[in-house]
Scaffold this active site. Structure first.
Site, PDB file in Angstrom:
ATOM      1  NE  ARG A  93      -4.460   1.735   1.891  1.00 56.47           N
ATOM      2  CZ  ARG A  93      -4.575   2.709   3.374  1.00 56.47           C
ATOM      3  NH1 ARG A  93      -3.491   1.896   4.338  1.00 56.47           N
ATOM      4  NH2 ARG A  93      -5.021   3.584   3.209  1.00 56.47           N
ATOM      5  CG  HIS A 150      -0.545   5.523  -0.048  1.00 56.35           C
ATOM      6  ND1 HIS A 150      -1.542   6.100   0.586  1.00 56.35           N
ATOM      7  CD2 HIS A 150      -1.629   4.407  -1.329  1.00 56.35           C
ATOM      8  CE1 HIS A 150      -3.316   5.528   1.290  1.00 56.35           C
ATOM      9  NE2 HIS A 150      -3.158   5.239  -0.060  1.00 56.35           N
ATOM     10  CB  VAL A 189       1.926  12.093  -4.100  1.00 48.60           C
ATOM     11  CG1 VAL A 189       2.035  12.860  -3.583  1.00 48.60           C
ATOM     12  CG2 VAL A 189       0.797  11.383  -3.614  1.00 48.60           C
ATOM     13  CG  ASN A 195      -0.251   9.225   3.309  1.00 53.95           C
ATOM     14  OD1 ASN A 195       0.120   8.499   2.788  1.00 53.95           O
ATOM     15  ND2 ASN A 195       0.358  10.169   2.888  1.00 53.95           N
ATOM     16  CG  HIS A 211      -8.624  -3.217  -0.941  1.00 50.14           C
ATOM     17  ND1 HIS A 211      -8.957  -2.580  -2.061  1.00 50.14           N
ATOM     18  CD2 HIS A 211      -7.307  -2.459  -1.078  1.00 50.14           C
ATOM     19  CE1 HIS A 211      -8.554  -1.510  -1.261  1.00 50.14           C
ATOM     20  NE2 HIS A 211      -7.386  -1.057  -1.411  1.00 50.14           N
ATOM     21  CB  THR A 212      -7.252 -10.265  -2.421  1.00 54.02           C
ATOM     22  OG1 THR A 212      -7.205 -11.656  -1.695  1.00 54.02           O
ATOM     23  CG2 THR A 212      -5.284 -10.361  -2.592  1.00 54.02           C
ATOM     24  CB  SER A 220      -8.487 -16.100   2.611  1.00 58.29           C
ATOM     25  OG  SER A 220      -8.394 -14.995   2.004  1.00 58.29           O
TER      26      SER A 220
HETATM   27  C1  HEM Z   1      -8.512   2.396  -5.505  1.00 64.23           C
HETATM   28  C2  HEM Z   1      -8.595   3.120  -5.381  1.00 64.23           C
HETATM   29  C3  HEM Z   1      -8.066   2.662  -3.958  1.00 64.23           C
HETATM   30  C4  HEM Z   1      -8.635   2.801  -2.672  1.00 64.23           C
HETATM   31  C5  HEM Z   1      -9.553   4.013  -2.541  1.00 64.23           C
HETATM   32  C6  HEM Z   1      -8.027   2.162  -1.132  1.00 64.23           C
HETATM   33  C7  HEM Z   1      -8.686   3.147  -0.441  1.00 64.23           C
HETATM   34  C8  HEM Z   1      -7.932   2.362   1.079  1.00 64.23           C
HETATM   35  C9  HEM Z   1      -8.369   2.160   1.910  1.00 64.23           C
HETATM   36  C10 HEM Z   1      -9.586   3.208   2.797  1.00 64.23           C
HETATM   37  C11 HEM Z   1      -7.299   1.312   2.807  1.00 64.23           C
HETATM   38  C12 HEM Z   1      -7.687   1.105   4.702  1.00 64.23           C
HETATM   39  C13 HEM Z   1      -6.884   1.906   5.242  1.00 64.23           C
HETATM   40  C14 HEM Z   1      -7.769   2.008   6.912  1.00 64.23           C
HETATM   41  O1  HEM Z   1      -8.892   2.152   7.064  1.00 64.23           O
HETATM   42  O2  HEM Z   1      -6.714   1.157   7.455  1.00 64.23           O
HETATM   43  C15 HEM Z   1      -7.153   0.403   1.843  1.00 64.23           C
HETATM   44  C16 HEM Z   1      -5.465  -0.800   2.794  1.00 64.23           C
HETATM   45  C17 HEM Z   1      -4.966  -1.218   1.419  1.00 64.23           C
HETATM   46  N1  HEM Z   1      -4.867  -0.935   0.746  1.00 64.23           N
HETATM   47 FE1  HEM Z   1      -5.971   0.377  -0.717  1.00 64.23          FE
HETATM   48  N2  HEM Z   1      -6.967   1.082  -1.786  1.00 64.23           N
HETATM   49  C18 HEM Z   1      -7.036   1.571  -3.305  1.00 64.23           C
HETATM   50  C19 HEM Z   1      -6.479   0.720  -4.062  1.00 64.23           C
HETATM   51  C20 HEM Z   1      -5.291   0.733  -4.264  1.00 64.23           C
HETATM   52  C21 HEM Z   1      -3.749  -0.237  -4.363  1.00 64.23           C
HETATM   53  C22 HEM Z   1      -3.686   0.004  -5.876  1.00 64.23           C
HETATM   54  C23 HEM Z   1      -3.310  -1.002  -4.029  1.00 64.23           C
HETATM   55  C24 HEM Z   1      -2.152  -2.005  -3.843  1.00 64.23           C
HETATM   56  C25 HEM Z   1      -1.330  -1.881  -5.123  1.00 64.23           C
HETATM   57  C26 HEM Z   1      -4.085  -1.134  -2.458  1.00 64.23           C
HETATM   58  C27 HEM Z   1      -3.465  -1.823  -1.206  1.00 64.23           C
HETATM   59  C28 HEM Z   1      -4.008  -1.775  -0.172  1.00 64.23           C
HETATM   60  C29 HEM Z   1      -3.697  -2.891   1.067  1.00 64.23           C
HETATM   61  C30 HEM Z   1      -2.724  -4.008   0.837  1.00 64.23           C
HETATM   62  C31 HEM Z   1      -4.730  -2.106   2.129  1.00 64.23           C
HETATM   63  C32 HEM Z   1      -4.469  -2.845   3.384  1.00 64.23           C
HETATM   64  C33 HEM Z   1      -3.059  -2.472   3.937  1.00 64.23           C
HETATM   65  C34 HEM Z   1      -2.758  -2.426   6.011  1.00 64.23           C
HETATM   66  O3  HEM Z   1      -3.169  -4.079   6.136  1.00 64.23           O
HETATM   67  O4  HEM Z   1      -2.678  -1.788   6.538  1.00 64.23           O
HETATM   68  N3  HEM Z   1      -5.354  -0.489  -2.638  1.00 64.23           N
HETATM   69  N4  HEM Z   1      -7.653   1.049   0.906  1.00 64.23           N
HETATM   70  C1  NAG Z   2       2.259   7.735   9.970  1.00 65.30           C
HETATM   71  C2  NAG Z   2       2.410   8.988   9.766  1.00 65.30           C
HETATM   72  O1  NAG Z   2       3.161   9.479  10.001  1.00 65.30           O
HETATM   73  N1  NAG Z   2       0.638   9.476  10.587  1.00 65.30           N
HETATM   74  C3  NAG Z   2       0.804  11.197  10.822  1.00 65.30           C
HETATM   75  C4  NAG Z   2      -0.118  11.379  10.100  1.00 65.30           C
HETATM   76  O2  NAG Z   2      -0.322  12.591  10.282  1.00 65.30           O
HETATM   77  C5  NAG Z   2      -1.517  12.752  11.493  1.00 65.30           C
HETATM   78  C6  NAG Z   2      -1.845  13.825  11.872  1.00 65.30           C
HETATM   79  O3  NAG Z   2      -0.774  14.776  11.285  1.00 65.30           O
HETATM   80  C7  NAG Z   2       0.335  12.259  12.630  1.00 65.30           C
HETATM   81  O4  NAG Z   2      -0.067  12.286  13.640  1.00 65.30           O
HETATM   82  C8  NAG Z   2       1.143  10.796  12.590  1.00 65.30           C
HETATM   83  O5  NAG Z   2       2.185  10.673  12.856  1.00 65.30           O
END
Ligand code: HEM
Ligand code: NAG
Ligand code: NAG
Ligand code: NAG
Ligand code: NAG
Ligand code: NAG
Ligand code: NAG
Length: 325
Positions: free
Chosen positions: A61, A65, A69, A92, A190-191, A246
């Site tokens: 992820r 990100h 940017v 972030n 997201h798997t 999973s």
């Molecule tokens: C299509 C647009 C996308 C959106 C709107 C999106 C949004 C998000 C959000 C909101 C989360 C959860 C964050 C949280 O609440 O902790 C997430 C998690 C995640 N995303 Fe996406 N995502 C997108 C595309 C992608 C892409 C392109 C990848 C990688 C190739 C990706 C990989 C992941 C992974 C692996 C997680 C889990 C992270 C963790 O376990 O810490 N996502 N994503």
């Molecule tokens: C991981 C990380 O740097 N998170 C920062 C994201 O932004 C908030 C709010 O400014 C910080 O408190 C976190 O440390």
């Protein structure tokens, strides 16, 4: 013959000129100046990922990100100075794994100071961590240089939000040279991994501001989430698996959830609102895991080359969180 040689020299010069102005990433970029770099990174990941397999999700992820940017230039790792950095933008807030990258960087710096970019470390560590947790392999050409600018507004504007609709997703991906197939494939990440309730609780509790539920979310699933996981709209600490049961396995489970209308985010559900992406979701779900892995590899390689800095652009940062002074 003399004329022909001049002609050859000229051609060689032109080719060299084109190559230097359009420097490309290349496989094994560090082979001469830091031959062990990739091995050191892979070994570090291999050695430590078992302690925290969920880090693989965090790192892939982070790679996404970073690349969205200013290109894959590790601008995401920079700390805020007088300006607010990308790190502090809402998307972030839930990123993890910054320390892990810093630790890899310090090991690599011991081997060859000032040679290997933070941007390449993110790209390699993301790939290696996915491979070591049983997911797909993809090639990571290297030679990325680190950026010197990190701007919170750019992150907020460029990275899709979980509330994005199809049009927004298409635009933000297209801004990075990524098409609808890339959107569907990369969303397939997201798997694995987890989400905070706050990324989707509006769908459970207050979708249009009338205390309602998102009709595009399976109502049975919404009910379970409300009773078992996100017990109120303000819960900002509970974590939910995006592919329940999973979340550690890089499989087709995400596409299965999406077609069952159980994708957690509006952005997941949005893939069903366009005929092209909808049919791609079905196509990948019905295809083999090998097919998904092969196609995913192509898309993430493309993502990893987004607007990269090469040659003399940017710098090789000494510490990933600060630009060189
Ligand atoms: C299509 C647009 C996308 C959106 C709107 C999106 C949004 C998000 C959000 C909101 C989360 C959860 C964050 C949280 O609440 O902790 C997430 C998690 C995640 N995303 Fe996406 N995502 C997108 C595309 C992608 C892409 C392109 C990848 C990688 C190739 C990706 C990989 C992941 C992974 C692996 C997680 C889990 C992270 C963790 O376990 O810490 N996502 N994503
Ligand atoms: C991981 C990380 O740097 N998170 C920062 C994201 O932004 C908030 C709010 O400014 C910080 O408190 C976190 O440390
Ligand atoms: C950050 O980016 C925004 C949007 O492009 C721009 O308006 C702003 O001036 C930038 N901020 C800094 C400090 O460069
Ligand atoms: C999608 O979201 C954008 C930004 O929020 C909004 O301007 C646009 O009207 C939405 N498009 C559709 C088709 O709902
Ligand atoms: C739902 O949203 C509306 C409009 O934004 C707001 O007035 C109301 O307080 C919200 N309800 C809850 C339970 O958050
Ligand atoms: C989470 O919610 C609690 C209670 O509403 C609040 O005090 C806290 O600051 C929130 N934390 C974050 C990270 O938003
Ligand atoms: C960057 O910020 C983090 C978190 O605030 C901090 O722990 C770290 O020491 C900072 N790094 C540098 C090099 O300033």
């Amino acid at each position: 013959m003399g004329g022909l040689s001049y002609f050859k020299v000229l051609i060689v010069c032109i080719v060299a000129l084109i190559a230097s102005t359009h420097a490309q990433l290349q496989l094994g970029f560090y082979a001469e100046r830091c031959p062990k770099a990739e091995e050191i990174i892979a070994d570090f990941v291999h050695e430590h990922i078992h302690n925290a397999p969920s880090l693989a999700a965090a790192l892939i992820r982070m790679h996404f990100h970073d690349c969205f940017v200013r290109g894959c230039d590790a601008s995401l790792l920079l700390n805020s100075t007088t300006n607010q950095a990308e790190k502090n933008a809402p998307p972030n807030l839930t990123l993890r794994g910054f320390d892990f990258i810093d630790r890899i960087k310090s090991v690599v710096e011991v081997e060859c100071p000032g040679v290997v970019s933070c941007a390449d470390i993110i790209a390699l560590a993301a790939r290696d961590s996915i491979v070591y947790t049983g997911g797909p392999f993809w090639k990571v050409p290297t030679g990325r240089r680190d950026g010197v600018i990190s701007n919170i507004t750019e992150a907020t504007n460029s990275i899709p939000s979980p509330f994005s609709n199809f049009t927004t997703l298409r635009t933000l991906f297209s801004n990075q040279g990524l098409d609808l197939k890339d959107l569907v494939l990369l969303s397939g990440a997201h798997t694995i991994g987890i989400s905070h309730c706050t990324s989707f609780s509006n769908r459970l509790y207050n979708f249009t501001g009338k205390g309602d539920q998102d009709p595009s979310l399976d109502s049975e699933y919404a009910k379970n989430l409300k009773t078992l996981k996100c017990k109120n709209i303000n819960d900002n600490s509970t974590l939910v698996e995006m592919d329940p049961g999973s979340r550690k396995t890089f499989d087709l489970g995400y596409y299965g959830e999406v077609v069952k209308r159980r994708g957690l985010f509006q952005s997941d559900a949005a893939l069903l609102t366009n005929s092209v992406t909808k049919s791609l979701v079905h196509q990948f779900l019905q295809g083999s895991l090998d097919n998904f892995y092969a196609e995913f590899a192509k898309s993430i390689q493309k993502l990893g080359q987004t607007k990269v800095k090469t040659g003399t652009q940017g710098e090789i940062r000494n510490h990933c969180a600060v630009i060189n002074s």
